[in-house]
Design a protein around this motif. Structure first.
Motif, PDB file in Angstrom:
ATOM      1  N   PHE A 125       0.830  -1.209   0.000  1.00 44.61           N
ATOM      2  CA  PHE A 125       0.000   0.000   0.000  1.00 44.61           C
ATOM      3  C   PHE A 125       0.863   1.258   0.000  1.00 44.61           C
ATOM      4  O   PHE A 125       0.481   2.276  -0.611  1.00 44.61           O
ATOM      5  CB  PHE A 125      -0.928  -0.010   1.220  1.00 44.61           C
ATOM      6  N   GLU A 126       2.013   1.215   0.662  1.00 39.56           N
ATOM      7  CA  GLU A 126       2.908   2.373   0.642  1.00 39.56           C
ATOM      8  C   GLU A 126       3.427   2.629  -0.769  1.00 39.56           C
ATOM      9  O   GLU A 126       3.476   3.780  -1.229  1.00 39.56           O
ATOM     10  CB  GLU A 126       4.068   2.150   1.602  1.00 39.56           C
ATOM     11  N   ASN A 127       3.834   1.584  -1.461  1.00 42.75           N
ATOM     12  CA  ASN A 127       4.300   1.752  -2.845  1.00 42.75           C
ATOM     13  C   ASN A 127       3.172   2.232  -3.757  1.00 42.75           C
ATOM     14  O   ASN A 127       3.401   3.029  -4.673  1.00 42.75           O
ATOM     15  CB  ASN A 127       4.872   0.435  -3.359  1.00 42.75           C
ATOM     16  N   GLU A 128       1.944   1.734  -3.501  1.00 41.17           N
ATOM     17  CA  GLU A 128       0.804   2.196  -4.301  1.00 41.17           C
ATOM     18  C   GLU A 128       0.556   3.680  -4.077  1.00 41.17           C
ATOM     19  O   GLU A 128       0.308   4.435  -5.028  1.00 41.17           O
ATOM     20  CB  GLU A 128      -0.439   1.383  -3.918  1.00 41.17           C
ATOM     21  N   ALA A 129       0.644   4.122  -2.818  1.00 40.81           N
ATOM     22  CA  ALA A 129       0.461   5.547  -2.539  1.00 40.81           C
ATOM     23  C   ALA A 129       1.556   6.378  -3.192  1.00 40.81           C
ATOM     24  O   ALA A 129       1.298   7.474  -3.704  1.00 40.81           O
ATOM     25  CB  ALA A 129       0.455   5.775  -1.025  1.00 40.81           C
ATOM     26  N   LEU A 130       2.782   5.867  -3.186  1.00 44.74           N
ATOM     27  CA  LEU A 130       3.871   6.587  -3.825  1.00 44.74           C
ATOM     28  C   LEU A 130       3.633   6.724  -5.328  1.00 44.74           C
ATOM     29  O   LEU A 130       3.918   7.764  -5.927  1.00 44.74           O
ATOM     30  CB  LEU A 130       5.190   5.874  -3.554  1.00 44.74           C
ATOM     31  N   GLY A 131       3.096   5.678  -5.946  1.00 43.46           N
ATOM     32  CA  GLY A 131       2.799   5.766  -7.373  1.00 43.46           C
ATOM     33  C   GLY A 131       1.761   6.832  -7.675  1.00 43.46           C
ATOM     34  O   GLY A 131       1.892   7.591  -8.649  1.00 43.46           O
ATOM     35  N   TYR A 132       0.707   6.902  -6.857  1.00 46.69           N
ATOM     36  CA  TYR A 132      -0.304   7.944  -7.064  1.00 46.69           C
ATOM     37  C   TYR A 132       0.281   9.338  -6.858  1.00 46.69           C
ATOM     38  O   TYR A 132      -0.060  10.280  -7.594  1.00 46.69           O
ATOM     39  CB  TYR A 132      -1.483   7.721  -6.117  1.00 46.69           C
ATOM     40  N   ILE A 133       1.179   9.480  -5.863  1.00 47.24           N
ATOM     41  CA  ILE A 133       1.758  10.796  -5.592  1.00 47.24           C
ATOM     42  C   ILE A 133       2.622  11.245  -6.765  1.00 47.24           C
ATOM     43  O   ILE A 133       2.622  12.424  -7.143  1.00 47.24           O
ATOM     44  CB  ILE A 133       2.569  10.741  -4.290  1.00 47.24           C
ATOM     45  N   LYS A 134       3.350  10.316  -7.372  1.00 52.89           N
ATOM     46  CA  LYS A 134       4.153  10.681  -8.544  1.00 52.89           C
ATOM     47  C   LYS A 134       3.262  11.168  -9.685  1.00 52.89           C
ATOM     48  O   LYS A 134       3.631  12.087 -10.418  1.00 52.89           O
ATOM     49  CB  LYS A 134       4.984   9.483  -8.982  1.00 52.89           C
TER      50      LYS A 134
END
Length: 702
Positions: free
Chosen positions: A555-564
């Protein structure tokens, strides 16, 4: 017979004899100079003088041997052997010879071969050499005797209590204190006649006392501590102690009637080294166009010595936003200058760091002192070299409302991922409780980041407490929680409500905390991406707070992808916020109602003494009441770091313990406690009345 062979063969013995003569005659002088340096300063100066004078003597010997050249050899041969017919120069001639000269040269060369080359050297000056070494030996013996006399401890100095009585109880008649600092300080040993000792921490203190008549036993009694027995020696009663902690001590002897006064043992702590930046003058430097290198100069100082080697840490931050890459490297640098103050000059080639526009290069120096053991390590201030980003072109119209750069909030999701991955790798080395605490801490960071991102979609902070819903009319507050003048914009009351106008229901009866424009900063597509990132952060936070970092990582990596993806948005529009004052309620004018306008007013908080032990003792000392000196002494020892001179307070307590009825000693202890008392906070001062003119004006108003 070759000229080169004959020339070297005949000169070598004479040159060796000349150089050896200079060395034998000058060596005693070199040794005497080194001995003087050792006696005056120590081994460092002796080694320096020995190296310098030895080098000078060798240079003189080489110059002396160099004077024996071809001309000297020809003159010596012609003067020694008459049969050479003053023609030795033809054998060692450099140019071509005439036919007659070649015939004569051959005849002379045959005669020269019969001569031993060693016989051409001068004889040894035996008398001069013996005289030089005899004088040198006498000088060295004198230096050794002088050094032994100066280094020998002096006899005990007469004590202030010395008397001529030889019978009766033992009395202190002589004293000597030798202070030997630790080796790393570089300080020489010294002798003091005073019994109050102040020396570097870790020094060895050696006492020697003389008593008349001789007691059967003697000791040093540390007040509130151990007892150090003294041993009988040829010089007197001796004892030693390592100085680590401040204390008071008293001299005691078997049969001594009078109580000796207390003396101080005060160690001087070793201060950590200090690091400051000499160049550049500012902590933040902007990289100039075409700059290839960067010069940084640090200066480290210490009370005794700074280690010659230091560690330079270079950190580079390349990139922007979540794409910042941090690289850290270290290297060893060497300082120059005196041991107590060294300078470290660093030249950094910028091409090797791969800097880009918007990158930072941070340099820090870590130095240590020479304390043994446990040297003190200090990391100095950092210096930043920044490659500035070119300013964007000026925009016009609505583009002035656009924020081209992302806010600082969008910078820490990657760090949450790094911390989570590091925690997963350390699971085997951590206990279950510590692992849960570390995971919960990362979850808190994730929660704070989620709340920051939520500000861009109108989400309120979760820390705001919400009142419980009323269950009956009795539970409803008499006064509404939100009233006019509370600082919120409630809007004007509509003249005639329109039935079915749902758009105004919230504005009329509700209370909106967020701004409508602030809640719609982003375009719908970007807003959707940010909400998806918030949902992923929520799932990651839930797993982290539950001690499941492995489940939270996706979920942290998924959130990072959305932030990018949010970072790639072309525009982020900010609200147009002006100065909006709350509307004036005309119905409350001139009515005298102050509800919601003035708070309860400022109140004075009484000052509470955290520790009343010294205050109670200070008040009791002004009377004849008994004082708990043991409790006061225990308080002083436990709070010694906050007291400027704890030994003075302890000495006053010890003096009063021996004579509790002494008024002078009570006043002395009271004065020492006055500087120990906790100062109250700033008091409320009465406003100035303005003098005579102000008082007359005030009376006129009455």
């Amino acid at each position: 017979m070759s000229r080169e062979f004959r020339f070297d063969t005949w000169l070598r013995p004479a040159r060796r004899r000349a150089a050896g003569e200079v060395m034998l005659l000058g060596s005693p002088l070199v040794l005497v100079l080194a001995g003087l340096g050792w006696a005056v300063v120590g081994g460092v100066l002796a080694a320096g003088l020995l190296l310098t004078s030895g080098t000078a003597l060798g240079w003189v010997a080489i110059r002396r041997a160099g004077r024996l050249d071809r001309d000297w050899l020809v003159r010596r041969l012609n003067a020694r052997e008459v049969q050479l017919e003053d023609s030795a120069g033809l054998v060692f001639a450099e140019g071509d010879l005439a036919p007659l000269e070649r015939v004569q040269s051959g005849r002379i060369a045959e005669r020269i071969e019969a001569i031993d080359p060693v016989s051409l050297a001068d004889d040894w000056p035996k008398r001069g050499i013996l005289m030089a070494w005899a004088l040198g030996a006498v000088a060295l013996a004198g230096i050794a005797y002088w050094q032994s006399e100066s280094s020998a401890p002096p006899p005990p100095a007469p004590a202030t209590q010395a008397t001529d009585a030889t019978l009766g109880p033992p009395r202190l008649t002589g004293q000597r204190v030798r202070i030997v600092p630790t080796a790393y300080t570089g300080l020489p040993a010294r002798v003091s006649d005073s019994l109050d000792i102040r020396a570097p921490a870790g020094s060895r203190i050696e006492w020697t006392f003389a008593f008349t008549p001789q007691p059967s036993a003697a000791a040093l009694q540390l007040i509130g501590g151990q007892r150090l027995p003294l041993e009988r020696t040829d010089e007197g009663w001796s004892g030693s102690l390592r100085l680590d902690m401040p204390a008071l001590y008293r001299i005691t002897a078997q049969g001594m009637r009078e109580s000796q006064p207390a003396h101080r043992l005060e160690p001087i702590p070793d201060e950590p080294p200090q690091v400051r930046v000499i160049e550049p003058a500012s902590g933040l430097v902007t990289m100039q166009p075409g700059q290839r290198s960067w010069r940084v100069v640090f200066e480290a100082s210490d009370d005794y010595a700074v280690d010659r080697l230091a560690r330079l840490t270079v950190t580079t931050a390349i990139g922007e936003g979540e794409n910042v890459r941090f690289t850290e490297s270290s290297r060893t640098v060497t300082g120059m200058g005196e041991p107590t103050r060294r300078r470290f000059v660093i030249e950094l080639p910028l091409a090797s760091f791969g800097l880009q526009p918007g990158s930072d290069l941070v340099v820090q120096l870590t130095v240590a002192d020479t304390r043994d053991p446990d040297p003190q390590v200090v990391r100095g201030p950092g210096v930043i070299l920044r490659w500035s980003v070119p300013e964007p072109q000026q925009a016009e119209g609505l583009d002035l409302m656009a924020k081209q750069a992302m806010p600082a909030y969008f910078r820490s999701q990657r760090q949450v991922i790094i911390d989570t991955e590091a925690l997963i790798k350390q699971r085997d080395r951590l206990s279950a409780d510590e692992f849960l605490v570390r995971s919960d801490t990362i979850g808190v960071d994730q929660r704070l980041l989620r709340l920051r991102y939520g500000q861009f979609v109108g989400m309120e902070a979760e820390e705001t407490p919400r009142p419980p819903l009323p269950t009956s009319d009795k539970d409803k507050p008499a006064e509404p929680e939100h009233y006019d003048g509370d600082g919120h914009d409630h809007g004007a009351e509509p003249e005639s409500p329109v039935f079915g106008d749902l758009g105004n229901i919230t504005a009329e009866y509700g209370h909106v905390h967020d701004e409508s424009e602030a809640a719609t900063l982003l375009d719908p597509e970007t807003r959707k991406l940010l909400k998806a990132a918030l949902d992923a952060m929520w799932e990651a936070e839930l797993n982290l707070r539950s001690g499941k970092p492995e489940a939270a990582l996706p979920f942290e990596n998924e959130a990072l992808g959305y932030i990018k993806q949010v970072q790639q948005a072309t525009r982020i529009y900010l609200p147009r916020i002006g100065s909006q004052q709350p509307p004036i309620d005309m119905t409350r004018r001139l009515t005298g109602k102050r509800e919601g306008i003035v708070s309860g007013g400022a109140r004075l908080t009484p000052f509470a003494i955290e520790d009343a032990v010294p205050a109670t003792a200070w008040r009791a000392l002004s009377t004849t009441n008994e004082i708990d000196l043991a409790g006061l002494e225990s308080w002083v020892r436990s709070n010694s770091p906050r007291i400027r001179d704890p030994l003075a307070v302890l000495a006053a307590i010890d003096a009063l313990r021996s004579r509790p009825a002494s008024r002078a000693l009570r006043e002395k202890l009271r004065g020492e406690l006055w500087v120990v008392l906790t100062r109250p906070p700033a008091q409320v001062r009465r406003r100035d009345d303005g003098g005579a003119l102000g008082r007359r004006y005030s009376e006129g108003l009455r």
